[in-house]
Design an enzyme around this catalytic site. Structure first.
Site, PDB file in Angstrom:
ATOM      1  N   SER A  22     -99.406  36.600 -25.215  1.00  0.00           N
ATOM      2  CA  SER A  22     -99.108  36.788 -27.085  1.00  0.00           C
ATOM      3  C   SER A  22     -99.839  35.884 -27.625  1.00  0.00           C
ATOM      4  O   SER A  22    -100.588  34.812 -26.500  1.00  0.00           O
ATOM      5  CB  SER A  22     -97.813  35.923 -26.162  1.00  0.00           C
ATOM      6  OG  SER A  22     -97.604  35.622 -27.471  1.00  0.00           O
ATOM      7  N   TYR A  58     -92.833  29.055 -23.104  1.00  0.00           N
ATOM      8  CA  TYR A  58     -92.555  30.566 -22.573  1.00  0.00           C
ATOM      9  C   TYR A  58     -94.154  31.008 -23.071  1.00  0.00           C
ATOM     10  O   TYR A  58     -94.406  31.520 -22.850  1.00  0.00           O
ATOM     11  CB  TYR A  58     -91.419  31.601 -24.362  1.00  0.00           C
ATOM     12  CG  TYR A  58     -92.927  32.573 -24.526  1.00  0.00           C
ATOM     13  CD1 TYR A  58     -93.613  32.958 -25.543  1.00  0.00           C
ATOM     14  CD2 TYR A  58     -92.486  33.715 -23.845  1.00  0.00           C
ATOM     15  CE1 TYR A  58     -94.159  34.177 -25.902  1.00  0.00           C
ATOM     16  CE2 TYR A  58     -92.925  35.196 -23.973  1.00  0.00           C
ATOM     17  CZ  TYR A  58     -93.682  35.314 -24.766  1.00  0.00           C
ATOM     18  OH  TYR A  58     -94.021  36.149 -25.193  1.00  0.00           O
ATOM     19  N   LYS A  87     -96.785  32.507 -20.067  1.00  0.00           N
ATOM     20  CA  LYS A  87     -98.069  33.370 -20.196  1.00  0.00           C
ATOM     21  C   LYS A  87     -99.186  32.801 -20.245  1.00  0.00           C
ATOM     22  O   LYS A  87     -99.966  33.518 -19.675  1.00  0.00           O
ATOM     23  CB  LYS A  87     -98.393  33.860 -22.448  1.00  0.00           C
ATOM     24  CG  LYS A  87     -97.131  34.439 -22.216  1.00  0.00           C
ATOM     25  CD  LYS A  87     -96.918  36.243 -21.655  1.00  0.00           C
ATOM     26  CE  LYS A  87     -95.524  36.560 -22.276  1.00  0.00           C
ATOM     27  NZ  LYS A  87     -95.750  37.900 -21.072  1.00  0.00           N
TER      28      LYS A  87
END
Ligand code: WQD
Length: 365
Positions: free
Chosen positions: A124, A148, A152
């Site tokens: 991302s 989050y 990643k």
């Protein structure tokens, strides 16, 4: 040889499976259906006029994963499965590390056991953090501001270490900007659980009358109209970017990161206006406080993917809005089945046996 898509029943995954099937690949899906919906895969088969194999399998279930690799000759894995809500990750960091990081480790260990070393990973643009000033290219420094994004970044670093330990691995790290829109058929699309945190599904739910008005988080950013600017990319363009990355990792070895974006920044107000034009619906809105963690502007420099993957996004913001609206108009409650009297029954159309403790249920939907 088959391509294993983890998280194939999700928004990105279902669009990717449709493109893979249409490109002639055999597709195997592993999904725990926490966020994904089995109905989306049934419709993918309808769109592509081809079947795919589906397993209800959580990546943490190593026995279940082994069963899939025993049942199919997997050539490469496209790894999308994971939790993806920034706000939720702040409240539930352990759940995000368990699902996104430990789940990936379980997948990688199974891949290594079966000597499958070709991987496309769904990363991302969040890994660039809040200091990156656009256009953002892959060489920018990385930094994250929420659990989050950190999952990643951690997985990207794990994959870097894995490749360094065994150069036979071939890995593409795809850094998504803001995927929106839907397949032109209107049969598959974004179906968020609960109140959408992302802009486009919120807009479409206002347009369909499910939500009163859009709250725009801040109109005092240093941007052309004061609202947040993002690089919105059509979900089908995102899917074709995965196919190009797949071709590259099959043909070569190494590990590389690629931005999947259009290279154009669009503000919240510009997206609202484009959507109103595409749908013919007014989107009532009001300005509220900035959302913590938001950056003013983020958009890609997509030239590395153009050069090395021979890929560029081809669909513009009008097509993104039109396709998103067609999906929402045709599916007011997403994949839930509407019955007489408006009662909603979430029809789970998985027709195959679910995962047994020792074995693995397989079937087509
Ligand atoms: C876009 C713009 C908001 C909702 C997130 C994740 C990112 C990726 C994509 C997974 C911003 C504004 C939004 C609303 C608003 N997901 N907005 N009202 O935050 O850029 O990225 O989704 O990989 O990791 O962080 O997308 O759609 O939430 O917001 O004004 O109700 O719309 O402030 O400017 P974001 P978004």
């Amino acid at each position: 040889m088959s391509i294993l898509v983890t998280g194939g029943a999700g928004y990105i995954g279902s669009h990717l499976c449709a493109e893979l099937l249409e490109a002639g690949y055999d597709v195997v899906v592993a999904d725990n259906f926490v966020n994904g919906n089995a109905e989306s895969l049934r419709r993918v088969e309808e769109i592509a006029h081809r079947s795919l194999s589906v397993y209800r399998c959580d990546l943490l279930d190593s026995a279940g994963l082994r069963g899939i690799f025993e049942n199919h000759r997997i050539e490469a894995v496209i790894h999308l499965a994971g939790l993806k809500a920034v706000g939720e990750s702040v409240e539930e960091p352990l759940s995000y590390y368990r699902n996104n990081v430990a789940g990936t480790l379980s997948l990688l260990e199974t891949m290594r056991r079966f000597e499958v070393r070709k991987l496309v990973f769904s990363s991302s643009a969040t890994v660039y953090g809040s200091t990156a000033s656009p256009p953002i290219s892959e060489g920018f420094s990385l930094g994250v501001t929420n659990p989050y994004g950190r999952t990643k970044l951690v997985v990207e670093e794990i994959l870097g270490d894995l490749h360094a330990s065994d150069p036979r691995w071939s890995i593409a790290l795809l850094r998504y900007f803001n995927p929106i829109g839907a397949h032109s058929s209107g049969r598959i699309g974004e179906d968020p659980c609960g109140v959408p945190s992302n802009l486009m599904p919120y807009i479409t739910q206002v347009a369909i009358g499910q939500r009163e008005e859009l709250r725009i988080f801040g109109n005092d950013y240093p941007t052309l109209d004061g609202t947040g600017v993002r690089d919105y990319i059509h979900v089908v363009d995102l899917a074709t970017g995965h196919l190009q990355a797949l071709r590259k990792i099959v043909a070569s070895r190494g590990i590389d990161a690629y931005n999947l974006g259009t290279g154009y920044g669009v503000s919240v107000l510009q997206l609202v206006k484009a959507f109103e034009k595409a749908s013919g619906r007014q989107i009532p809105f009001r300005f509220v406080e900035r959302r913590p963690g938001d950056v003013a502007a983020s958009y890609a420099d997509p030239s590395k993917a153009a050069r090395e993957l021979e890929w560029r996004a081809t669909r513009g913001i009008d097509a993104m809005c039109l396709d998103a609206w067609r999906w929402q108009l045709g599916n007011p409650m997403g994949y839930a089945e509407m019955r007489e009297g408006g009662q909603i029954i979430h029809e789970n159309r998985i027709r195959h046996s679910v995962l047994a403790v020792s074995g693995v249920g397989e079937g087509s939907l």
